[in-house]
Design an enzyme around this catalytic site. Sequence first.
Site, PDB file in Angstrom:
ATOM      1  N   GLN A 106      41.718  37.830  76.367  1.00  0.00           N
ATOM      2  CA  GLN A 106      41.132  38.188  75.076  1.00  0.00           C
ATOM      3  C   GLN A 106      41.028  37.003  74.117  1.00  0.00           C
ATOM      4  O   GLN A 106      40.296  37.073  73.121  1.00  0.00           O
ATOM      5  CB  GLN A 106      41.982  39.278  74.396  1.00  0.00           C
ATOM      6  CG  GLN A 106      42.115  40.562  75.178  1.00  0.00           C
ATOM      7  CD  GLN A 106      40.835  41.343  75.259  1.00  0.00           C
ATOM      8  OE1 GLN A 106      40.045  41.368  74.323  1.00  0.00           O
ATOM      9  NE2 GLN A 106      40.613  41.990  76.384  1.00  0.00           N
ATOM     10  N   TYR A 161      28.096  30.733  70.169  1.00  0.00           N
ATOM     11  CA  TYR A 161      29.121  31.711  70.559  1.00  0.00           C
ATOM     12  C   TYR A 161      28.647  32.513  71.775  1.00  0.00           C
ATOM     13  O   TYR A 161      29.394  32.709  72.743  1.00  0.00           O
ATOM     14  CB  TYR A 161      29.438  32.645  69.388  1.00  0.00           C
ATOM     15  CG  TYR A 161      30.271  33.837  69.772  1.00  0.00           C
ATOM     16  CD1 TYR A 161      31.618  33.683  70.080  1.00  0.00           C
ATOM     17  CD2 TYR A 161      29.720  35.115  69.833  1.00  0.00           C
ATOM     18  CE1 TYR A 161      32.395  34.779  70.445  1.00  0.00           C
ATOM     19  CE2 TYR A 161      30.479  36.210  70.190  1.00  0.00           C
ATOM     20  CZ  TYR A 161      31.817  36.038  70.497  1.00  0.00           C
ATOM     21  OH  TYR A 161      32.578  37.123  70.863  1.00  0.00           O
TER      22      TYR A 161
END
Length: 310
Positions: A72, A140
């Site tokens: 994560q 991103y």
Amino acid sequence: MKVLVTGGAGFIGSHVVDQLIADNWQVVVVDNLSTGRKHYVHPSAKFYACDITSDELEHVFAQEKPDAVIHQAAQIDVRQSMIAPLRDATVNIVGTVRLLECALAHHVQKFIYASSAAVYGMPLGEFIEESHQTLPLSCYGISKHTPEQYIRVLSEQYGMDYTILRYANVYGERQELTGEGGVILSFIQKMLMNIPPAIYGDGLQTRDFIHVEDVAAANVAALRHGAREVLNVATNRSLSINDLVELLNEMMSMRIEPVYLPAREGDIRHSCLNNHKAREVLKWEPQVSLHRGLNQTIQYVRSKMSIAHS
């Protein structure tokens, strides 16, 4: 079975850890606390303050020997990715490759990766399926998509199983109030301060909002299901930004009108992920209704704001 969770002190990662421990998994958390909070880490989890790009990661794997990894940890700020693309790539791409090397060296059985709807770019239809083209509009998006390729190739080469989860717009408790923080959290905070929320464009743009508890549940389900799969984690429902403000006004018994600012260049007009494959493969489906999720988030923001002002 032991699971190593990177970013386990963060917004989504800490919820994943909570659900793993509730299901009686052994959990090891790796987090450099750049955005995570130590007090979010479940007391039953073993914690290492460690950066995924550092040599120390190897020592954690050697010490703990996890059976699975849930990854994560990430640089998640889209704007920052455009301002500082090298840092974004270092954390998201190099960090993931470093983690993969450790996982392969220590014979990890399953690797679960948190990807993003940002990998798709501009939607070509109303609902985005996993087969949709990947043409990211931000650094991103590139830095979340590139590790998917490393995971696929290295896993096929060395026989490690994996599941890639592409998240829609995640919201909920423990999301940070500062920084980008998500449109829902930002709107709630502003409205509680009696400040009109800012909408870029006409507010008719739509998003697929999924609560963090449902995202965490998908990660836990992926430990047992989804062999070598890429899956959308979403609600399969879209909500306009105008309707979001209307709903928040109603739930908080307010009447605050938003201010409209010029649309931001590159913003996606409509984004809704088809979750049918995840439902079928993971034996999972979202459990948190929008009303319940928003209510929990409102209570969370209220409590954070009252602590900040006390």
